[in-house]
Motif scaffolding. Structure first.
Motif, short mmCIF file in Angstrom:
data_model
loop_
_atom_site.label_atom_id
_atom_site.label_comp_id
_atom_site.label_asym_id
_atom_site.label_seq_id
_atom_site.Cartn_x
_atom_site.Cartn_y
_atom_site.Cartn_z
N VAL A 191 16.55 -35.93 -7.09
CA VAL A 191 17.46 -37.02 -7.44
C VAL A 191 16.55 -38.18 -7.89
CG1 VAL A 191 19.31 -38.54 -6.66
CG2 VAL A 191 19.08 -36.24 -5.67
N PRO A 192 16.27 -38.27 -9.20
CA PRO A 192 15.27 -39.23 -9.69
C PRO A 192 15.57 -40.69 -9.34
CG PRO A 192 15.93 -37.74 -11.45
CD PRO A 192 16.83 -37.48 -10.28
N GLU A 193 16.83 -41.09 -9.43
CA GLU A 193 17.17 -42.49 -9.19
C GLU A 193 17.01 -42.89 -7.72
OE1 GLU A 193 20.88 -39.98 -9.15
OE2 GLU A 193 19.21 -40.21 -10.54
N GLN A 194 16.84 -41.92 -6.83
CA GLN A 194 16.63 -42.22 -5.41
C GLN A 194 15.26 -41.71 -4.94
OE1 GLN A 194 19.99 -41.02 -3.01
NE2 GLN A 194 21.43 -41.72 -4.56
N SER A 195 14.36 -41.49 -5.88
CA SER A 195 13.01 -41.02 -5.59
C SER A 195 12.01 -41.99 -6.19
CB SER A 195 12.81 -39.62 -6.18
OG SER A 195 13.74 -38.70 -5.63
N ALA A 196 10.78 -41.98 -5.68
CA ALA A 196 9.77 -42.90 -6.20
C ALA A 196 8.37 -42.37 -5.94
CB ALA A 196 9.92 -44.27 -5.53
N GLN A 237 7.68 -44.05 -13.53
CA GLN A 237 9.14 -44.04 -13.69
C GLN A 237 9.70 -42.67 -14.02
OE1 GLN A 237 9.75 -47.14 -16.62
NE2 GLN A 237 9.75 -48.69 -15.03
N SER A 282 4.66 -43.01 -18.18
CA SER A 282 5.76 -43.77 -17.56
C SER A 282 5.24 -44.80 -16.55
CB SER A 282 6.74 -42.81 -16.87
OG SER A 282 6.19 -42.30 -15.66
#
Length: 187
Positions: A30-35, A52, A78
């Motif tokens: 889940v990219p938007e909740q990973s970093a 990113q 990114s």
């Protein structure tokens, strides 16, 4: 009776095989909740960067940690830093050389459960064409049907030829870089 026992044994073995396959089934990032972030120091002042765009091919299962695996591919173009000129600079040949090395990868070799309830992943990090074995402690936490893997580790940038020439001076830019990751995985 022997025939019934044979069928029962086959059913048990088949279900165990399916359970093993479930542990190896892929999970979606889940990219938007990973970093994936990093912190280095220049003249003693911390500077945090972030990637990113990255992907993860993962099959993590705390109940079968020894069968778990992950492969993370980072798009080095990114990268972002707090200032646009720093972002431009870090992509240059002397630093990440994103033109010649557009990706960095981490591939696990082994996951282990530690005594304190945490885990450790051992694997290979390839950055700027250099491969090094690393170990990282991590936590695995279930949130609903998702699995959250978080951890951090330290690398030495010069081990990967990051910051060469005049930038190899560790009095100006520290050799130690902290890498932090948070991967949210869906079944």
């Amino acid at each position: 009776m022997t025939m019934k026992r044979g069928w029962w044994l086959q059913a048990v073995l088949l279900s165990l095989g399916l359970l093993g396959a479930a542990a190896q089934a892929g999970q979606a990032l889940v990219p938007e909740q990973s970093a994936i972030t990093f912190v280095g120091k220049q003249m003693g002042v911390p500077a945090e960067g972030k990637f990113q765009a990255f992907t993860a091919d993962a099959a993590l299962d705390p109940a079968a940690i020894d069968k778990s695996r992950v492969r993370v591919v980072i798009d080095m173009n990114s990268v972002t830093l707090p200032a646009a000129d720093l972002t431009t600079e870090v992509k240059r040949k002397r630093w990440f050389d994103t033109e010649n090395f557009p990706q960095a990868t981490f591939e696990s070799k082994q996951f282990r459960k530690l005594d304190n309830g945490a885990y450790q992943v051992d694997g290979t990090l390839m950055l700027k064409g250099v491969s090094r074995d690393i170990s990282a402690p991590l936590t695995l936490k279930t949130e609903g049907s998702d699995l959250l893997a978080e951890g951090q580790f330290e690398i030495k940038r010069l081990d990967f030829n990051v910051g060469d020439g005049q930038w190899a001076d560790t009095d100006t830019v520290a050799n130690e870089v902290q890498i932090k990751f948070k991967l949210r995985l869906k079944p």
